[in-house]
Design a protein around this motif. Structure first.
Motif, short mmCIF file in Angstrom:
data_model
loop_
_atom_site.label_atom_id
_atom_site.label_comp_id
_atom_site.label_asym_id
_atom_site.label_seq_id
_atom_site.Cartn_x
_atom_site.Cartn_y
_atom_site.Cartn_z
N UNK A 85 -12.01 -5.48 11.45
CA UNK A 85 -12.65 -6.74 11.10
C UNK A 85 -12.27 -7.21 9.70
N UNK A 86 -11.78 -6.29 8.85
CA UNK A 86 -11.43 -6.65 7.48
C UNK A 86 -9.95 -6.41 7.14
N UNK A 87 -9.15 -6.00 8.13
CA UNK A 87 -7.75 -5.74 7.84
C UNK A 87 -7.11 -4.92 8.94
N UNK A 88 -6.59 -3.75 8.57
CA UNK A 88 -5.94 -2.90 9.57
C UNK A 88 -5.91 -1.46 9.09
N UNK A 89 -5.86 -0.55 10.05
CA UNK A 89 -5.65 0.88 9.80
C UNK A 89 -4.28 1.27 10.34
N UNK A 90 -3.56 2.09 9.61
CA UNK A 90 -2.35 2.73 10.12
C UNK A 90 -2.61 4.23 10.13
N UNK A 91 -2.16 4.89 11.20
CA UNK A 91 -2.48 6.31 11.39
C UNK A 91 -1.20 7.13 11.49
N UNK A 92 -1.37 8.45 11.51
CA UNK A 92 -0.24 9.35 11.66
C UNK A 92 0.65 9.36 10.44
N UNK A 93 1.84 9.92 10.60
CA UNK A 93 2.80 10.00 9.49
C UNK A 93 4.12 9.34 9.87
N UNK A 116 3.45 4.66 7.58
CA UNK A 116 2.43 5.45 6.88
C UNK A 116 2.93 6.82 6.43
N UNK A 117 4.12 6.91 5.88
CA UNK A 117 4.64 8.20 5.43
C UNK A 117 4.18 8.47 4.00
N UNK A 118 3.65 9.63 3.76
CA UNK A 118 3.14 9.98 2.44
C UNK A 118 4.24 9.89 1.38
N UNK A 119 3.90 9.26 0.26
CA UNK A 119 4.85 9.11 -0.84
C UNK A 119 5.68 7.85 -0.77
N UNK A 120 5.65 7.14 0.35
CA UNK A 120 6.42 5.91 0.49
C UNK A 120 5.53 4.69 0.23
N UNK A 121 6.15 3.60 -0.20
CA UNK A 121 5.44 2.35 -0.47
C UNK A 121 5.79 1.34 0.62
N UNK A 122 4.78 0.56 1.03
CA UNK A 122 4.93 -0.39 2.12
C UNK A 122 4.49 -1.78 1.68
N UNK A 123 5.25 -2.79 2.08
CA UNK A 123 4.81 -4.17 1.90
C UNK A 123 4.36 -4.70 3.24
N UNK A 124 3.48 -5.70 3.21
CA UNK A 124 3.01 -6.27 4.46
C UNK A 124 2.67 -7.74 4.29
N UNK A 178 0.86 -1.19 0.00
CA UNK A 178 0.00 0.00 0.00
C UNK A 178 0.89 1.24 0.00
N UNK A 179 0.28 2.38 -0.26
CA UNK A 179 0.98 3.66 -0.25
C UNK A 179 0.66 4.41 1.03
N UNK A 180 1.67 5.02 1.65
CA UNK A 180 1.46 5.83 2.84
C UNK A 180 0.72 7.12 2.53
N UNK A 181 0.11 7.73 3.57
CA UNK A 181 -0.73 8.90 3.32
C UNK A 181 -0.58 10.03 4.33
N UNK A 182 0.13 9.83 5.43
CA UNK A 182 0.23 10.81 6.51
C UNK A 182 -1.07 10.98 7.28
N UNK A 183 -2.13 10.28 6.90
CA UNK A 183 -3.37 10.27 7.65
C UNK A 183 -3.78 8.81 7.79
N UNK A 184 -5.01 8.53 8.15
CA UNK A 184 -5.42 7.14 8.32
C UNK A 184 -5.46 6.42 6.98
N UNK A 185 -4.74 5.33 6.88
CA UNK A 185 -4.75 4.47 5.70
C UNK A 185 -5.37 3.14 6.08
#
Length: 322
Positions: free
Chosen positions: A297-305, A310-318, A230-237
């Motif tokens: 219930x369907x996955x996860x939320x990441x918050x903040x920056x 969850x840094x905006x412009x960065x790509x994350x694997x999980x 997923x892509x980071x957003x600096x807010x809730x993803x």
């Protein structure tokens, strides 16, 4: 007569009643005389990772097929040591795993059983581009994540993930499990399919001539496990896995950040308020003063920056598991 364990080729499809039988996270117990297993997951485990969750210490791993051998997932400045412990690491329990003849109540153990979403394979490196090393597996599908490790040398853990490169030509990238480095490009000589991994790379980290290696292979199974990016957003993803995870590992592949590891267990969670976050590549105790997000219930939320998740412009694997 030939007997074969269930796997991705001959096993039956996973049913709802079986979804909790392939992974479990829980702390150990005290049993100095091996009267019963130190760890007692609800299934027969084939792979374990364990660590002092509230104190500093290495991650240790062990597998049923390698018996008393262990591997460490150490910090980059320390050894990813291998060893053989003749007084512990007992895999002959039908309902669990024993270790060290000591009190393991402070140790958090993660346990996997081999099935269509997880397998382990031993192989001997060839060091050759014309005589490839072949890693047979029983996933029944193309693996989406593979951990490569030399069994008898203190070398780094090398990781393939289908989300490397943002999901474009991921086999041309690698990343390390015990480092905070971003992904590395320019990899070649890796081929992944639904029966085998073929290595024509001559890189000695994964294909050293006449050296014993081990591969841990992971795949997505509907409602049970998920490899993604997923892509980071600096807010809730919000990330949809199709299930509520009990285990989650995240890595920023764009910049230097450690792996973030979250677990729902009897001592840790990723829920409302501050969470307990461990990191492959760090021996530190769980960080407990940050709200990283929450399992849903369907996955996860990441918050903040936060750069780790969850840094905006960065790509994350999980990788997530129910």
């Amino acid at each position: 007569m030939a007997l074969r364990r269930p796997d991705g080729w001959v096993g039956t499809p996973v049913t709802n009643s079986e979804k909790g039988k392939f992974f479990e996270a829980k702390t150990g117990q005290s049993d100095s005389n091996y009267r019963e297993p130190n760890f007692s997951p609800s299934m027969v485990p084939d792979f374990q990772i364990r660590k002092l969750w509230a104190d500093s210490g290495q991650f240790y791993t062990g597998t049923r097929i390698t018996g008393q051998e262990y591997l460490q997932i150490g910090e980059p400045t320390t050894s990813n040591a291998t060893g053989n412990n003749t007084s512990g690491q007992k895999w002959d329990y039908p309902t669990g795993f024993g270790h060290w003849q000591s009190n393991l109540t402070a140790q958090l153990g993660w346990h996997w059983r081999r099935y269509g979403g997880f397998d382990i394979s031993l192989y001997v490196g060839t060091g050759s581009s014309t005589n490839p090393a072949i890693i047979q597996h029983g996933l029944g599908v193309k693996p989406e994540m593979v951990w490569f490790k030399k069994r008898n040398e203190a070398d780094p853990w090398i990781v393939y993930h289908s989300g490397l490169g943002g999901g474009t030509n991921p086999e041309t990238y690698t990343i390390r499990l015990n480092y905070d480095q971003a992904q590395s490009s320019g990899a070649s000589g890796y081929s992944y399919d639904d029966r085998r991994v073929t290595l024509t790379t001559t890189w000695d980290q994964v294909n050293d001539v006449n050296i014993d290696h081990i591969a841990f292979l992971f795949a997505s199974v509907s409602g049970v496990s998920k490899c993604g990016h997923y892509s980071g957003s600096d807010s809730t993803t919000s990330v949809n896995c199709g299930f509520q995870p009990r285990f989650l590992m995240i890595k920023n592949i764009s910049s230097a950040q450690n792996w973030a590891v979250f677990t729902k267990s009897n001592v840790t969670d990723m829920g409302s308020g501050n969470d307990q976050r461990l990191s492959f590549g760090s021996n530190s105790a769980a960080q407990t003063n940050v709200d990283w997000g929450a399992f849903t219930s369907t996955g996860f939320d990441v918050t903040g920056n936060y750069g780790m998740t969850n840094d905006s412009g960065d790509t994350y694997i999980y990788y997530a598991h129910a």
